[in-house]
Write an enzyme that holds these catalytic residues in place. Structure first.
Site, PDB file in Angstrom:
ATOM      1  N   ALA A   1       0.789  -1.233   0.000  1.00 19.20           N
ATOM      2  CA  ALA A   1       0.000   0.000   0.000  1.00 19.20           C
ATOM      3  C   ALA A   1       0.832   1.301   0.000  1.00 19.20           C
ATOM      4  O   ALA A   1       0.636   2.158  -0.875  1.00 19.20           O
ATOM      5  CB  ALA A   1      -0.991  -0.033   1.164  1.00 19.20           C
TER       6      ALA A   1
ATOM      7  N   ARG B   1      -5.232   0.080  -9.236  1.00 18.02           N
ATOM      8  CA  ARG B   1      -5.589  -0.944  -8.235  1.00 18.02           C
ATOM      9  C   ARG B   1      -6.605  -0.332  -7.259  1.00 18.02           C
ATOM     10  O   ARG B   1      -6.408   0.806  -6.818  1.00 18.02           O
ATOM     11  CB  ARG B   1      -4.349  -1.450  -7.467  1.00 18.02           C
ATOM     12  CG  ARG B   1      -3.386  -2.250  -8.349  1.00 18.02           C
ATOM     13  CD  ARG B   1      -2.336  -2.969  -7.521  1.00 18.02           C
ATOM     14  NE  ARG B   1      -2.864  -4.158  -6.870  1.00 18.02           N
ATOM     15  CZ  ARG B   1      -2.197  -4.866  -5.965  1.00 18.02           C
ATOM     16  NH1 ARG B   1      -0.991  -4.501  -5.592  1.00 18.02           N
ATOM     17  NH2 ARG B   1      -2.737  -5.945  -5.428  1.00 18.02           N
TER      18      ARG B   1
ATOM     19  N   ASP C   1      -3.959  -2.555   3.787  1.00 16.55           N
ATOM     20  CA  ASP C   1      -4.208  -1.799   2.559  1.00 16.55           C
ATOM     21  C   ASP C   1      -5.220  -0.694   2.776  1.00 16.55           C
ATOM     22  O   ASP C   1      -5.237   0.294   2.053  1.00 16.55           O
ATOM     23  CB  ASP C   1      -4.670  -2.733   1.439  1.00 16.55           C
ATOM     24  CG  ASP C   1      -3.462  -3.460   0.886  1.00 16.55           C
ATOM     25  OD1 ASP C   1      -3.030  -4.449   1.503  1.00 16.55           O
ATOM     26  OD2 ASP C   1      -2.902  -2.987  -0.122  1.00 16.55           O
TER      27      ASP C   1
HETATM   28  O1  MRU Z   1      -1.057  -7.274  -3.563  1.00 19.65           O
HETATM   29  P1  MRU Z   1       0.019  -6.616  -2.759  1.00 19.65           P
HETATM   30  O2  MRU Z   1       1.324  -7.333  -2.795  1.00 19.65           O
HETATM   31  O3  MRU Z   1       0.142  -5.144  -3.089  1.00 19.65           O
HETATM   32  O4  MRU Z   1      -0.520  -6.700  -1.270  1.00 19.65           O
HETATM   33  C1  MRU Z   1       0.234  -6.124  -0.236  1.00 19.65           C
HETATM   34  C2  MRU Z   1      -0.339  -6.308   1.113  1.00 19.65           C
HETATM   35  O5  MRU Z   1      -1.393  -6.865   1.294  1.00 19.65           O
HETATM   36  C3  MRU Z   1       0.418  -5.680   2.259  1.00 19.65           C
HETATM   37  O6  MRU Z   1       0.265  -6.427   3.413  1.00 19.65           O
HETATM   38  C4  MRU Z   1      -0.126  -4.261   2.506  1.00 19.65           C
HETATM   39  O7  MRU Z   1      -0.194  -3.533   1.313  1.00 19.65           O
HETATM   40  C5  MRU Z   1       0.671  -3.535   3.490  1.00 19.65           C
HETATM   41  S1  MRU Z   1       2.237  -3.067   2.854  1.00 19.65           S
HETATM   42  C6  MRU Z   1       3.080  -2.186   4.014  1.00 19.65           C
END
Ligand code: MRU
Length: 347
Positions: free
Chosen positions: A49, A90, A238
């Site tokens: 995120a 996204r 997220d």
């Molecule tokens: O699909 P992704 O790899 O973007 O998902 C990431 C996550 O779910 C993380 O746990 C979240 O973004 C926190 S990152 C500090």
């Protein structure tokens, strides 16, 4: 704490670590415009995120930096097209929308300035968002490490480390900070089906930093909680709603339910840019669904029959009742969350 250069930049160029190639290859790729940045976000070449928010901010800059438009109104139209394109990359990580809103407000406030002046302001703001995120990572690390003691065993899910941020991480920051203070923490990393962010990225990052890590498949977590000494679970987020519900990588919710059954405290670490003040509870968080091929043909090998139906949500929502604390750059928020979250979000 050691910093990973997830994204690097000068006014002339922006580059990222191409995360789809890790852990086999650490390749830095240059992105030339907002379309390439958007594609990198969609492909998860840059992901997590906070990193998505930073990438979007630099994406706005990349989208306008080579514009030859001299007319302010036409230039404004170019900027809004770039921002709308990036908004569509996204849907779940609110940091993306947060960063694009910051850019939109900046541009609105300075709409009387020349295109060249606006380009300069947009670049400076992107750098500021990046720098702020570094500071937030350090603070989250400092607050979070107080929750853990020497010899603790933790479980984490997905990747919320340096690669998911400007360089220090959210869920992994307290672990990195604990190490810098001489505490030895052992981490079980869920592999995180279907895209294996835990196996490919978290295990890699922890090993790079000399932290003991044991990789487990996602479906082993409950057994590990039952049979090993597990002192805590820490994950990133997220999107966090006003009541403290947390959207995070698919599989987080079942981990939280299992933690409750086994009496293991379940913590979420996230900067305040991951909180969504517009949404009351998790039922309104948009959940990204991804290409079925990521499940049936992950990493090039067919593992399911041709034509099978697939449902592939990329995130789930953990209800606030399972969460022991939300670790932010302003401190740890303990339940009940609602009023305290509002307090933390006041500027
Ligand atoms: O699909 P992704 O790899 O973007 O998902 C990431 C996550 O779910 C993380 O746990 C979240 O973004 C926190 S990152 C500090």
């Amino acid at each position: 704490m050691h910093r990973i250069e997830t994204i690097s930049f000068t006014p002339e160029s922006v580059s990222i670590i191409e995360q789809t190639l890790l852990p086999g290859e650490k390749k830095i790729v240059r992105l030339n415009n907002h379309l390439e940045m958007g594609d990198a976000i969609k492909r998860l070449a840059i992901r997590g995120a906070p990193a998505i928010g930073i990438a979007a901010a630099f994406g706005v800059y990349l989208g306008i930096k080579d514009s030859v438009q001299k007319d302010s109104q036409a230039f404004s139209k170019e900027i809004s097209d770039v921002i709308s394109y990036l908004r569509g990359t996204r849907p779940t990580a609110v940091n993306l929308f947060w960063a694009l809103d910051v850019m939109e407000n900046l541009i609105e406030k300075n709409k009387d300035k020349s295109p060249d002046e606006i380009k300069e302001l947009v670049y400076q703001k992107a750098v500021e968002i990046y720098q702020d995120d570094l500071d937030r990572g350090i603070k989250i690390g400092e607050y979070g490490e107080t929750l853990f003691k020497d010899g603790d065993n933790l479980i984490t899910h997905c990747n919320a480390g340096g690669l998911a941020t400007s360089g220090y991480g959210t869920a992994l920051a307290p672990i990195f900070m604990a190490k810098s203070k001489g505490k030895k923490i052992h981490v079980y990393a869920d592999e995180t089906r279907p895209l294996l962010q835990g196996a490919r990225l978290t295990a890699w990052e922890l090993m790079e930093q000399g932290i003991e890590v044991t990789l487990i498949a996602d479906n082993m977590a409950a057994h590990v909680m039952k049979t090993k000494k597990i002192d805590g679970i820490i994950v990133g987020a997220d999107r966090i709603t006003l009541n403290g519900d947390v959207a995070n990588k698919i599989g987080t919710y079942s981990l939280a339910i299992n933690a409750r059954e086994h009496g293991v405290p379940f913590y979420v670490a996230a900067p305040l840019s991951t909180f969504d003040p517009q949404i009351e509870d998790g039922s309104d968080i948009p959940i990204e669904e991804r290409d079925p091929l990521e499940v049936t043909e992950g990493f090039g090998k067919r593992t399911a029959p041709e034509g099978v139906q697939v449902f592939s949500p990329a995130f789930d929502v953990t209800p606030n009742k399972f969460i022991a604390g939300l670790i932010t750059e302003k401190g740890i928020i303990y339940p009940p969350f609602r009023a305290k979250i509002e307090e933390f979000l006041k500027v």
